[in-house]
Design a protein around this motif. Sequence first.
Motif, PDB file in Angstrom:
ATOM      1  N   ARG A   1      89.234  19.895 -13.046  1.00  0.00           N
ATOM      2  CA  ARG A   1      88.173  20.775 -13.574  1.00  0.00           C
ATOM      3  C   ARG A   1      87.127  20.115 -12.728  1.00  0.00           C
ATOM      4  NH1 ARG A   1      86.825  23.022 -19.655  1.00  0.00           N
ATOM      5  NH2 ARG A   1      84.767  23.907 -18.974  1.00  0.00           N
ATOM      6  N   PHE A   2      86.728  18.775 -12.957  1.00  0.00           N
ATOM      7  CA  PHE A   2      85.812  18.237 -12.164  1.00  0.00           C
ATOM      8  C   PHE A   2      85.556  18.493 -10.621  1.00  0.00           C
ATOM      9  CE2 PHE A   2      84.073  13.904 -10.508  1.00  0.00           C
ATOM     10  CZ  PHE A   2      82.541  14.197 -10.812  1.00  0.00           C
ATOM     11  N   VAL A   3      86.824  18.177 -10.109  1.00  0.00           N
ATOM     12  CA  VAL A   3      86.759  18.339  -8.534  1.00  0.00           C
ATOM     13  C   VAL A   3      86.425  19.789  -8.394  1.00  0.00           C
ATOM     14  CG1 VAL A   3      88.248  17.921  -6.539  1.00  0.00           C
ATOM     15  CG2 VAL A   3      87.981  16.525  -8.323  1.00  0.00           C
TER      16      VAL A   3
ATOM     17  N   HIS B   1      70.747   9.477  -5.694  1.00  0.00           N
ATOM     18  CA  HIS B   1      69.601  10.484  -4.871  1.00  0.00           C
ATOM     19  C   HIS B   1      69.487   9.793  -3.629  1.00  0.00           C
ATOM     20  CE1 HIS B   1      65.785  12.695  -4.383  1.00  0.00           C
ATOM     21  NE2 HIS B   1      66.422  13.361  -5.025  1.00  0.00           N
ATOM     22  N   ARG B   2      69.013   8.536  -3.201  1.00  0.00           N
ATOM     23  CA  ARG B   2      68.675   8.225  -1.892  1.00  0.00           C
ATOM     24  C   ARG B   2      69.813   8.698  -0.763  1.00  0.00           C
ATOM     25  NH1 ARG B   2      69.779   4.176   1.203  1.00  0.00           N
ATOM     26  NH2 ARG B   2      71.130   2.832  -0.216  1.00  0.00           N
ATOM     27  N   VAL B   3      71.003   8.307  -1.072  1.00  0.00           N
ATOM     28  CA  VAL B   3      72.038   8.488  -0.080  1.00  0.00           C
ATOM     29  C   VAL B   3      72.569   9.964  -0.025  1.00  0.00           C
ATOM     30  CG1 VAL B   3      72.738   6.150  -0.528  1.00  0.00           C
ATOM     31  CG2 VAL B   3      73.927   7.985  -1.782  1.00  0.00           C
ATOM     32  N   LEU B   4      72.194  10.718  -0.804  1.00  0.00           N
ATOM     33  CA  LEU B   4      72.422  12.158  -0.575  1.00  0.00           C
ATOM     34  C   LEU B   4      71.623  12.789   0.633  1.00  0.00           C
ATOM     35  CD1 LEU B   4      73.193  13.295  -3.994  1.00  0.00           C
ATOM     36  CD2 LEU B   4      74.824  13.427  -2.256  1.00  0.00           C
ATOM     37  N   LYS B   5      72.086  13.799   1.337  1.00  0.00           N
ATOM     38  CA  LYS B   5      71.227  14.641   2.147  1.00  0.00           C
ATOM     39  C   LYS B   5      70.623  15.529   1.329  1.00  0.00           C
ATOM     40  CE  LYS B   5      75.342  14.413   5.498  1.00  0.00           C
ATOM     41  NZ  LYS B   5      76.358  15.053   6.271  1.00  0.00           N
ATOM     42  N   ARG B   6      69.608  16.293   1.935  1.00  0.00           N
ATOM     43  CA  ARG B   6      68.881  17.249   1.294  1.00  0.00           C
ATOM     44  C   ARG B   6      69.889  18.443   1.210  1.00  0.00           C
ATOM     45  NH1 ARG B   6      63.831  16.169   0.662  1.00  0.00           N
ATOM     46  NH2 ARG B   6      62.667  14.694   1.899  1.00  0.00           N
ATOM     47  N   GLY B   7      69.956  18.880  -0.084  1.00  0.00           N
ATOM     48  CA  GLY B   7      70.987  20.020  -0.282  1.00  0.00           C
ATOM     49  C   GLY B   7      72.012  19.147  -0.874  1.00  0.00           C
ATOM     50  N   GLY B   8      72.242  17.923  -1.036  1.00  0.00           N
ATOM     51  CA  GLY B   8      73.502  17.320  -1.249  1.00  0.00           C
ATOM     52  C   GLY B   8      73.569  17.381  -3.039  1.00  0.00           C
ATOM     53  N   ARG B   9      74.813  17.054  -3.501  1.00  0.00           N
ATOM     54  CA  ARG B   9      74.938  17.479  -4.986  1.00  0.00           C
ATOM     55  C   ARG B   9      75.541  16.135  -5.522  1.00  0.00           C
ATOM     56  NH1 ARG B   9      78.548  19.530  -1.434  1.00  0.00           N
ATOM     57  NH2 ARG B   9      80.606  19.828  -1.996  1.00  0.00           N
ATOM     58  N   PHE B  10      75.261  15.831  -6.976  1.00  0.00           N
ATOM     59  CA  PHE B  10      75.343  14.840  -7.684  1.00  0.00           C
ATOM     60  C   PHE B  10      76.322  15.486  -8.711  1.00  0.00           C
ATOM     61  CE2 PHE B  10      74.795  12.806 -11.717  1.00  0.00           C
ATOM     62  CZ  PHE B  10      75.034  11.492 -11.317  1.00  0.00           C
ATOM     63  N   PHE B  11      77.665  14.969  -8.920  1.00  0.00           N
ATOM     64  CA  PHE B  11      78.462  15.175  -9.947  1.00  0.00           C
ATOM     65  C   PHE B  11      78.900  13.916 -10.664  1.00  0.00           C
ATOM     66  CE2 PHE B  11      78.322  19.043  -7.833  1.00  0.00           C
ATOM     67  CZ  PHE B  11      78.845  20.202  -9.190  1.00  0.00           C
ATOM     68  N   CYS B  12      78.896  13.974 -12.217  1.00  0.00           N
ATOM     69  CA  CYS B  12      79.329  12.950 -12.894  1.00  0.00           C
ATOM     70  C   CYS B  12      80.259  13.376 -14.037  1.00  0.00           C
ATOM     71  CB  CYS B  12      77.808  12.102 -13.579  1.00  0.00           C
ATOM     72  SG  CYS B  12      78.480  10.736 -14.567  1.00  0.00           S
TER      73      CYS B  12
ATOM     74  N   ALA C   1      77.876  14.971  -1.066  1.00  0.00           N
ATOM     75  CA  ALA C   1      77.996  14.947  -2.513  1.00  0.00           C
ATOM     76  C   ALA C   1      78.346  13.329  -2.913  1.00  0.00           C
ATOM     77  CB  ALA C   1      79.200  15.650  -2.757  1.00  0.00           C
ATOM     78  N   TYR C   2      78.048  13.188  -4.185  1.00  0.00           N
ATOM     79  CA  TYR C   2      78.115  12.016  -4.717  1.00  0.00           C
ATOM     80  C   TYR C   2      78.925  12.144  -6.008  1.00  0.00           C
ATOM     81  CZ  TYR C   2      76.661   7.556  -7.202  1.00  0.00           C
ATOM     82  OH  TYR C   2      76.554   6.496  -7.832  1.00  0.00           O
TER      83      TYR C   2
ATOM     84  N   VAL D   1      83.828  14.980 -23.761  1.00  0.00           N
ATOM     85  CA  VAL D   1      83.674  14.335 -22.306  1.00  0.00           C
ATOM     86  C   VAL D   1      82.807  15.818 -21.610  1.00  0.00           C
ATOM     87  CG1 VAL D   1      85.846  15.860 -21.459  1.00  0.00           C
ATOM     88  CG2 VAL D   1      84.658  13.805 -20.049  1.00  0.00           C
ATOM     89  N   ALA D   2      81.930  15.388 -20.556  1.00  0.00           N
ATOM     90  CA  ALA D   2      81.084  16.319 -20.143  1.00  0.00           C
ATOM     91  C   ALA D   2      81.071  16.092 -18.480  1.00  0.00           C
ATOM     92  CB  ALA D   2      79.903  16.194 -20.828  1.00  0.00           C
ATOM     93  N   ILE D   3      80.697  17.100 -17.752  1.00  0.00           N
ATOM     94  CA  ILE D   3      80.097  17.009 -16.408  1.00  0.00           C
ATOM     95  C   ILE D   3      78.924  17.480 -16.275  1.00  0.00           C
ATOM     96  CG2 ILE D   3      80.486  18.241 -14.118  1.00  0.00           C
ATOM     97  CD1 ILE D   3      83.439  19.077 -15.101  1.00  0.00           C
ATOM     98  N   HIS D   4      78.260  16.234 -15.768  1.00  0.00           N
ATOM     99  CA  HIS D   4      76.827  16.584 -15.387  1.00  0.00           C
ATOM    100  C   HIS D   4      76.470  16.703 -13.957  1.00  0.00           C
ATOM    101  CE1 HIS D   4      76.055  14.730 -19.415  1.00  0.00           C
ATOM    102  NE2 HIS D   4      74.907  15.137 -19.411  1.00  0.00           N
ATOM    103  N   SER D   5      75.525  17.548 -13.490  1.00  0.00           N
ATOM    104  CA  SER D   5      75.133  17.696 -12.254  1.00  0.00           C
ATOM    105  C   SER D   5      73.691  17.859 -11.713  1.00  0.00           C
ATOM    106  CB  SER D   5      76.208  19.002 -11.813  1.00  0.00           C
ATOM    107  OG  SER D   5      75.847  19.793 -12.442  1.00  0.00           O
ATOM    108  N   GLY D   6      73.487  17.830 -10.543  1.00  0.00           N
ATOM    109  CA  GLY D   6      72.171  17.964 -10.037  1.00  0.00           C
ATOM    110  C   GLY D   6      72.333  18.256  -8.714  1.00  0.00           C
ATOM    111  N   TRP D   7      71.045  18.608  -8.110  1.00  0.00           N
ATOM    112  CA  TRP D   7      71.020  18.822  -6.665  1.00  0.00           C
ATOM    113  C   TRP D   7      69.704  18.097  -6.076  1.00  0.00           C
ATOM    114  CZ3 TRP D   7      74.235  22.324  -3.786  1.00  0.00           C
ATOM    115  CH2 TRP D   7      75.261  23.032  -4.492  1.00  0.00           C
TER     116      TRP D   7
END
Length: 243
Positions: free
Chosen positions: A50-52, A149-160, A128-129, A235-241
């Motif tokens: 589900r995460f992927v 945040h630093r290593v992501l491109k602009r428009g990149g997405r973070f998922f945990c 993506a990270y 368990v939870a999926i956190h995300s941000g852009w």
Amino acid sequence: MSDTVSFGYTDVSPEEKTAKVGEVFRNVASRYDLMNDAMSGGMHRLWKDRFVRRVRPRAGEAILDMAGGTGDIAFRLARSGAQVTVSDINAAMLEVGKERAAKKHVEGLAWSEQNAEALSFADRSFDAYTIAFGIRNVTHRQQALAEAHRVLKRGGRFFCLEFSTTLWPGFKEAYDVYSHRLVPKLGKLLAGDEESYRYLIESIRRFPTMEAFRAEIAAAGFVQAKVEPMLGGLVAIHSGWKI
């Protein structure tokens, strides 16, 4: 920055936590899948699928899978044709991942020993990270989020993907009994290591609430930070852009 950080239910110096966490994962590296089965009743495979799906990897994208040593997330991401870099602070975990990749005939992955708090990658390197069941073991979580945040491109997405605390009445109490009393005993029975499994359960209990961690992600500069709970928040999926 605090002089102490949590290691399970105890407070230790940051240096001691880093060393102790490293020892835990060296101890469990060869039995990591078994550990996840014991802690989740085998459901971690469904959660990772589900995460992927939420990450939506695409062919040609550069994705950093942090704390991804054994390759579970990376193997799923790579099916899309994405260029996946698997990073972990623990060399033993990376070795297990490389062995698993060879057995599964998964090619094209990059493997890199990295500290999530001080990545060697250049700014704006990844689309993506991802980090699954690893953020709670980081010594300084806010530094790791800042690096993501630093290593992501602009428009990149973070998922945990991370364990949290279920809010479902009844189920919460039952899982507390299972995790605190049975998982360490299973660790001793199946892997000969009770203490490492006890730490892993305690680290879940010391992790921030879903909303508090969502606020940490936002404070690191990510926009549209949100959380998707499963099993009431067990368990939870956190995300941000990054914009």
